[in-house]
Design a protein around this motif. Structure first.
Motif, mmCIF file in Angstrom:
data_model
loop_
_atom_site.group_PDB
_atom_site.id
_atom_site.type_symbol
_atom_site.label_atom_id
_atom_site.label_comp_id
_atom_site.label_asym_id
_atom_site.label_seq_id
_atom_site.Cartn_x
_atom_site.Cartn_y
_atom_site.Cartn_z
ATOM 1 N N GLU A 9 10.143 -35.009 14.359
ATOM 2 C CA GLU A 9 9.158 -33.971 16.148
ATOM 3 C C GLU A 9 7.764 -33.245 15.869
ATOM 4 N N TYR A 10 6.565 -33.673 16.475
ATOM 5 C CA TYR A 10 5.695 -32.962 15.975
ATOM 6 C C TYR A 10 6.100 -31.874 16.783
ATOM 7 N N THR A 11 4.920 -30.852 15.928
ATOM 8 C CA THR A 11 4.840 -29.097 16.798
ATOM 9 C C THR A 11 3.527 -29.101 17.476
ATOM 10 N N PRO A 12 3.602 -28.608 18.825
ATOM 11 C CA PRO A 12 2.892 -28.584 19.300
ATOM 12 C C PRO A 12 1.726 -28.486 19.068
ATOM 13 N N ASP A 13 0.841 -28.013 18.132
ATOM 14 C CA ASP A 13 -0.121 -28.196 18.041
ATOM 15 C C ASP A 13 -0.728 -29.823 16.885
ATOM 16 N N GLY A 14 0.330 -30.436 16.623
ATOM 17 C CA GLY A 14 0.062 -31.550 16.573
ATOM 18 C C GLY A 14 0.000 -31.693 14.832
ATOM 19 N N ARG A 15 -0.020 -30.417 13.860
ATOM 20 C CA ARG A 15 -0.293 -30.365 12.381
ATOM 21 C C ARG A 15 0.556 -30.817 11.620
ATOM 22 N N ARG A 16 1.777 -31.097 12.372
ATOM 23 C CA ARG A 16 3.149 -30.788 10.832
ATOM 24 C C ARG A 16 4.402 -31.582 12.192
ATOM 25 N N MET A 17 4.968 -31.768 11.145
ATOM 26 C CA MET A 17 6.173 -32.863 11.756
ATOM 27 C C MET A 17 7.333 -31.406 11.094
ATOM 28 N N MET A 18 8.075 -32.243 12.123
ATOM 29 C CA MET A 18 9.413 -31.181 11.565
ATOM 30 C C MET A 18 10.582 -32.487 11.562
ATOM 31 N N ILE A 19 12.067 -32.056 10.121
ATOM 32 C CA ILE A 19 12.162 -33.028 10.126
ATOM 33 C C ILE A 19 13.703 -32.409 9.659
ATOM 34 N N ASN A 20 15.067 -33.416 9.911
ATOM 35 C CA ASN A 20 16.041 -32.834 8.952
ATOM 36 C C ASN A 20 16.370 -34.110 7.233
ATOM 37 N N SER A 21 16.894 -33.540 6.852
ATOM 38 C CA SER A 21 16.892 -34.408 5.897
ATOM 39 C C SER A 21 17.689 -34.194 4.599
ATOM 40 N N ALA A 40 16.821 -32.168 -0.211
ATOM 41 C CA ALA A 40 17.200 -31.259 -1.277
ATOM 42 C C ALA A 40 19.727 -31.070 -1.429
ATOM 43 N N ALA A 41 19.746 -31.842 -0.817
ATOM 44 C CA ALA A 41 21.007 -31.722 -0.252
ATOM 45 C C ALA A 41 21.938 -32.439 -2.208
ATOM 46 N N GLU A 42 23.533 -31.441 -2.348
ATOM 47 C CA GLU A 42 23.644 -31.729 -3.438
ATOM 48 C C GLU A 42 24.949 -32.185 -2.980
ATOM 49 N N SER A 43 25.862 -32.672 -2.406
ATOM 50 C CA SER A 43 26.764 -32.922 -1.376
ATOM 51 C C SER A 43 26.215 -34.168 -0.491
ATOM 52 N N PRO A 44 27.458 -34.700 -0.653
ATOM 53 C CA PRO A 44 26.853 -35.568 0.512
ATOM 54 C C PRO A 44 26.667 -34.748 2.311
ATOM 55 N N GLY A 45 25.897 -35.655 2.538
ATOM 56 C CA GLY A 45 26.011 -35.240 3.646
ATOM 57 C C GLY A 45 25.008 -33.644 4.255
ATOM 58 N N HIS A 46 24.806 -32.609 3.436
ATOM 59 C CA HIS A 46 24.185 -31.810 2.950
ATOM 60 C C HIS A 46 22.935 -31.417 3.816
ATOM 61 N N ALA A 47 22.172 -32.153 4.813
ATOM 62 C CA ALA A 47 21.001 -32.526 5.949
ATOM 63 C C ALA A 47 20.750 -30.448 6.120
ATOM 64 N N GLN A 48 18.829 -30.391 5.723
ATOM 65 C CA GLN A 48 18.750 -29.178 6.413
ATOM 66 C C GLN A 48 17.734 -29.559 6.362
ATOM 67 N N LEU A 49 16.483 -28.540 6.514
ATOM 68 C CA LEU A 49 15.693 -28.691 7.635
ATOM 69 C C LEU A 49 14.107 -28.170 6.448
ATOM 70 N N PHE A 50 12.915 -29.493 6.895
ATOM 71 C CA PHE A 50 12.177 -29.452 6.201
ATOM 72 C C PHE A 50 10.630 -30.420 7.327
ATOM 73 N N GLU A 51 9.613 -29.447 6.348
ATOM 74 C CA GLU A 51 8.229 -29.613 7.701
ATOM 75 C C GLU A 51 7.453 -30.555 6.550
ATOM 76 N N ILE A 52 6.533 -31.662 7.519
ATOM 77 C CA ILE A 52 5.864 -31.789 7.326
ATOM 78 C C ILE A 52 4.119 -32.132 7.661
ATOM 79 N N THR A 53 2.862 -32.202 6.307
ATOM 80 C CA THR A 53 2.225 -31.564 7.248
ATOM 81 C C THR A 53 1.434 -32.807 6.912
ATOM 82 N N LEU A 54 0.914 -33.253 8.518
ATOM 83 C CA LEU A 54 -0.101 -33.954 9.101
ATOM 84 C C LEU A 54 -1.874 -33.932 8.519
#
Length: 293
Positions: free
Chosen positions: A164-176, A179-193
């Motif tokens: 999902e985009y941030t309101p300024d369009g400069r980043r995207m937020m995802i869950n991924s 960094a999981a050390e066990s199956p399914g252990h999703a955390q939040l990340f951001e991507i700079t665009l």
């Protein structure tokens, strides 16, 4: 099962049930002008006012296998949605003829919509495709809302979702699960665009706890990030779990270092609760679905 559509106000901590049904409905969006909410149920789309009332069916023609990945354009005129045939479609907000947006990538490729760029020109989706050894990959892609060529933003073998985009369009937020050390252990990340196809090395991790965190949604004013937090050990984003909606602060569209999550509301839910952005335009209220039975 009972489905409850609830509006929560951050400033007061008050939660109000505006609609309840024995039918399963999911994933509220809030219209940009604040006048209506969008939900899906039984493969169709419905709209209803934030004050409550009976949902009104939106005409989507032959498209009757719509899932809980849908968004409203920034001008409020168009609804974009993911359909059971694996493609993304557009329909006028009042209903009418639908238009397929996505391209053919083979029958095993699935498109799951999660975001619209602030200028309304681009859709962000998760592309699920066959991977090595029979596993499925899920990566972040974009496509023009008018149709056109796809752009792949991540090239990861781990599971990713909720782009999902941030309101300024400069980043995207995802869950991924990067960094999981066990199956399914999703955390939040951001991507700079903008980003060329990422191998994950340039993704910035935002949450670091034992819980399983999904579906980050920035508020319209860019001040708060709302997300769904599952109990430790959860795999995927199942229904019928004891979940928490949490927030993180945003400063200039990004989560500050060492920011700590705040628990907002705990309830029975999960899949269908906030798969897509459900913030009101005032950035104080948001909608979600609980499944108390």
């Amino acid at each position: 099962m009972t489905s409850e559509l609830i509006i929560h106000r951050l400033s007061t901590g008050e939660s109000t049930v505006i609609h309840a049904s024995e039918e399963i409905f999911e994933a509220p969006n809030w219209s940009p002008d604040g006048s209506w909410l969008l939900i899906n149920s039984g493969g169709r789309l419905y709209r209803l006012p934030p004050a409550g009332g009976e949902p009104r069916l939106i005409d989507t023609g032959e498209q009757d296998k719509i899932n809980n990945d849908h968004c409203i354009s920034p001008d409020g005129r168009t609804i974009y949605f993911s359909n059971g045939d694996g493609h993304l479609y557009a329909v006028p907000a009042e209903g009418g003829d639908t238009r397929r947006i996505t391209n053919d990538h083979g029958s095993d490729f699935q498109h799951y919509l999660h975001g619209v760029s602030p200028d309304g020109t681009t859709l962000a989706y998760i592309g699920v495709a066959p991977g090595p050894g029979g596993a499925r990959t899920s990566n972040v892609l974009t496509i023009p809302a008018a149709g056109g060529a796809d752009t792949q933003l991540t090239d990861l073998s781990v599971q990713n979702d909720g782009c999902e985009y941030t309101p300024d369009g400069r980043r995207m937020m995802i869950n991924s699960e990067l960094a999981a050390e066990s199956p399914g252990h999703a955390q939040l990340f951001e991507i700079t665009l903008p980003v060329r196809m990422s191998d994950g090395s340039d993704l910035r991790q935002l949450t670091f706890d034992e819980r399983v965190n999904w579906f980050p949604h920035p508020s319209p004013d860019g001040a708060v990030l709302l997300y769904l937090s599952y109990p430790p050990g959860t795999q995927g984003h199942p229904a019928d779990k004891d979940v928490i909606l949490r927030t993180l602060p945003l400063v200039d569209g990004s989560v500050p270092e060492a920011a700590q999550p705040v628990d907002v509301v705990a309830f029975r839910g999960g899949q269908g609760t906030i798969n897509v952005n459900s913030w009101a335009p005032d950035s104080d209220q948001f909608a979600y679905v609980s499944y108390p039975d």
